[in-house]
Design a protein around this motif. Structure first.
Motif, short mmCIF file in Angstrom:
data_model
loop_
_atom_site.label_atom_id
_atom_site.label_comp_id
_atom_site.label_asym_id
_atom_site.label_seq_id
_atom_site.Cartn_x
_atom_site.Cartn_y
_atom_site.Cartn_z
N ALA A 293 24.64 16.69 -2.41
CA ALA A 293 24.62 15.34 -1.92
C ALA A 293 23.82 15.46 -0.81
O ALA A 293 23.83 16.30 -0.03
N TYR A 294 23.13 14.27 -0.38
CA TYR A 294 22.30 14.19 1.04
C TYR A 294 22.46 12.73 1.43
O TYR A 294 22.46 11.74 0.90
N VAL A 295 22.29 12.84 2.92
CA VAL A 295 22.34 11.55 3.46
C VAL A 295 20.85 11.28 3.69
O VAL A 295 20.19 11.89 4.20
N ALA A 296 20.30 10.08 3.07
CA ALA A 296 19.07 9.23 3.24
C ALA A 296 18.97 8.22 4.30
O ALA A 296 19.78 7.63 4.27
N TYR A 297 18.15 8.42 5.14
CA TYR A 297 18.14 7.43 6.29
C TYR A 297 17.10 6.43 5.92
O TYR A 297 16.98 5.49 6.76
N THR A 298 16.08 6.75 5.29
CA THR A 298 14.79 5.94 4.73
C THR A 298 14.77 5.75 3.41
O THR A 298 15.50 6.73 2.78
N PRO A 299 13.99 4.88 2.82
CA PRO A 299 13.86 4.69 1.36
C PRO A 299 12.97 5.84 1.11
O PRO A 299 13.19 6.45 -0.15
N ALA A 300 12.36 6.33 1.79
CA ALA A 300 11.40 7.67 1.36
C ALA A 300 12.05 8.64 1.06
O ALA A 300 12.05 9.58 0.12
N GLN A 301 13.14 8.92 1.77
CA GLN A 301 13.98 10.17 1.89
C GLN A 301 14.83 9.97 0.59
O GLN A 301 15.13 10.99 -0.04
N ALA A 302 15.29 8.72 0.39
CA ALA A 302 16.11 8.50 -0.73
C ALA A 302 15.42 8.98 -1.89
O ALA A 302 15.95 9.50 -2.88
#
Lengths: 85, 364
Positions: free
Chosen positions: B178-187
């Motif tokens: 699992a990862y925490v995405a801070y932006t749509p691009a990261q997601a």
């Protein structure tokens, strides 16, 4: 200053012989100095604020004014840590 | 609870999940828990997927080792391999320890029973009900709160996040990671990484802050909870895995775990991951893993030997539930380079098995 706390919650916490406090609800452990051990031990025994003050004045070399200041600081810190609501 | 005085357990027990990367599997800790019971006199059979699974080389841990085909090779390959293993080393019980193989072992339950091999596994319906994709359904079934969750199949949908909720969000693989995405691009980037590694769907979840707790537990064949030990992670690896932890005791958390058992009637080992949210102090269910966690030996040390209770329940004993455990017990993980005996490694890679008959001379 009011130094009454929830005795039921404190009864679940343990103070080790070496002077650390363990909160079984969160798993956090805290290092205590001898004064803090004395205060928390009194809380766990559900002692009244007056008896706590009397015990601290008898055991430690401290005047009433300093004791009140230190108790206020201690209460502020345990509230900040979430140990007292 | 402990077995009766004088009772011995001469059964041969097979355990999977011997791999030991940063994401440690539970096989080795499960075996340590079994070995901790003096009444257990049987053999431990390692069922591994790779000749470099580190647990195969820990002195004294396993008596016999066999390689299995990967789950992706299908049930027929696994059936054939287990039939071969059973002819070489009679098996009484299997404890699967990996998420990705659970479905196969559940589907083989009748075959295993016919071979005289016991298991204590959830049903396929239970297995599916606790997947990350179906987690939200547990709110109605078990009365537990779940973070806002969305199942996505494309990177575009991952980038959209959650309707009405701001970033950051958590992007989760369907099996793990699992990862925490801070932006749509990261997601979108995390979607690609997780989809490539674990397949789709990928889960997009509300990001909650608070204190995370994990609970290792066990249900008997009727879904009754036989034991549960809660732990807070103290040191995390770079991928969020616990490297150190401490047992905790919170009656409200154990009530929540009991509610999950009541709702799911879960059979077998389970790990429940929850979070006490900073925003409202409420418990949120984050994940349910259908097997023991890698930290299961901490539960044993704290007073609940859940792996051995699994053995007893799988063999059909009526096991009395554990009622207590020690709070405040800590563990810290230790990584060690195991030297692989060239002859053993050769045998594993060439014929897929090692048989040792001398575990008494080894040390754990």
């Amino acid at each position: 200053m009011d130094t009454r706390v929830d005795g039921a919650r404190w009864s679940t916490m343990s103070v080790s012989a070496a002077g650390s406090l363990f909160d079984p609800g969160t798993g956090y452990a805290y290092t205590l100095n001898p004064v803090a051990v004395a205060i928390i031990t009194a809380w766990k025994a559900d002692e009244s604020p007056d008896r706590l003050r009397a015990a601290l004045l008898e055991r430690f070399e401290v005047d009433t004014r300093t004791l009140e200041r230190d108790l206020m600081e201690f209460m502020r810190r345990v509230k900040w840590l979430g140990l007292v609501t | 609870m402990s077995p009766e005085k004088g009772q011995v357990y001469p059964q041969n027990i097979a355990v999977t999940g011997l791999n030991s990367s940063e994401n440690l599997a539970a096989g080795a800790p499960v075996i340590r828990s079994l070995r901790a019971v003096p009444a257990f006199t049987g053999k431990v059979v390692a069922l591994a997927y790779d000749a470099l699974d580190a647990g195969l080389y820990v002195p004294g841990l396993v008596d016999t080792s066999y390689l299995l085909p990967y789950p992706s090779q299908g049930l027929a390959a696994l059936t054939a391999r287990l039939s071969h293993v059973a002819t070489q080393t009679p098996l009484d019980l299997i404890i699967p320890c990996l998420d990705s193989e659970l479905q196969s072992f559940i589907r083989l339950e009748s075959f295993l029973t016919a071979q005289g091999i016991h298991t204590l596994l959830p049903t396929e319906e239970q297995l599916v009900a606790r997947t990350k994709a179906n987690l939200a359904g547990l709110t109605a079934r078990c009365g537990v709160a779940v973070p806002e969750t969305r199942v996505v199949f494309t990177r575009g949908h991952a980038a959209q996040g959650l309707a009405g909720l701001p970033f950051p969000i958590v992007v989760k693989g369907c099996f793990c990671e699992a990862y925490v995405a801070y932006t749509p691009a990261q997601a979108a980037g995390y979607f690609d990484r997780l989809a490539m590694r674990w397949g789709v769907p990928v889960i997009v979840q509300e990001y909650l802050t608070g204190i995370e707790f994990n609970v290792a537990a066990l249900g008997d064949s009727t879904g009754k909870m036989l034991g549960a030990v809660a732990m807070r992670k103290v040191i995390l690896s770079n991928t969020g895995k616990a490297w150190s932890g401490v047992t905790i005791h919170d009656p409200t958390l154990l009530t929540l775990v009991q509610d999950i058992f009541t709702g799911l009637r879960w059979r077998g080992p389970i790990e429940i991951e929850v979070l006490k949210a900073a925003r409202d102090g409420q418990w949120y269910l984050l994940e349910i893993n259908p097997r023991f966690p890698a930290w299961i030996h901490l539960a044993t040390a704290a007073g609940q030997n859940l792996p051995f209770a699994t053995v007893r329940a799988a063999l059909g004993e009526v096991v009395q539930p554990f009622t207590t455990y020690a709070a405040g017990l800590r563990y810290v993980r230790y990584a060690q380079d195991m030297i692989c005996d060239p002859a053993e490694f050769d045998r594993l890679t060439a014929i897929g098995e090692i048989r040792r008959e001398d575990h008494d001379e080894r040390t754990i």
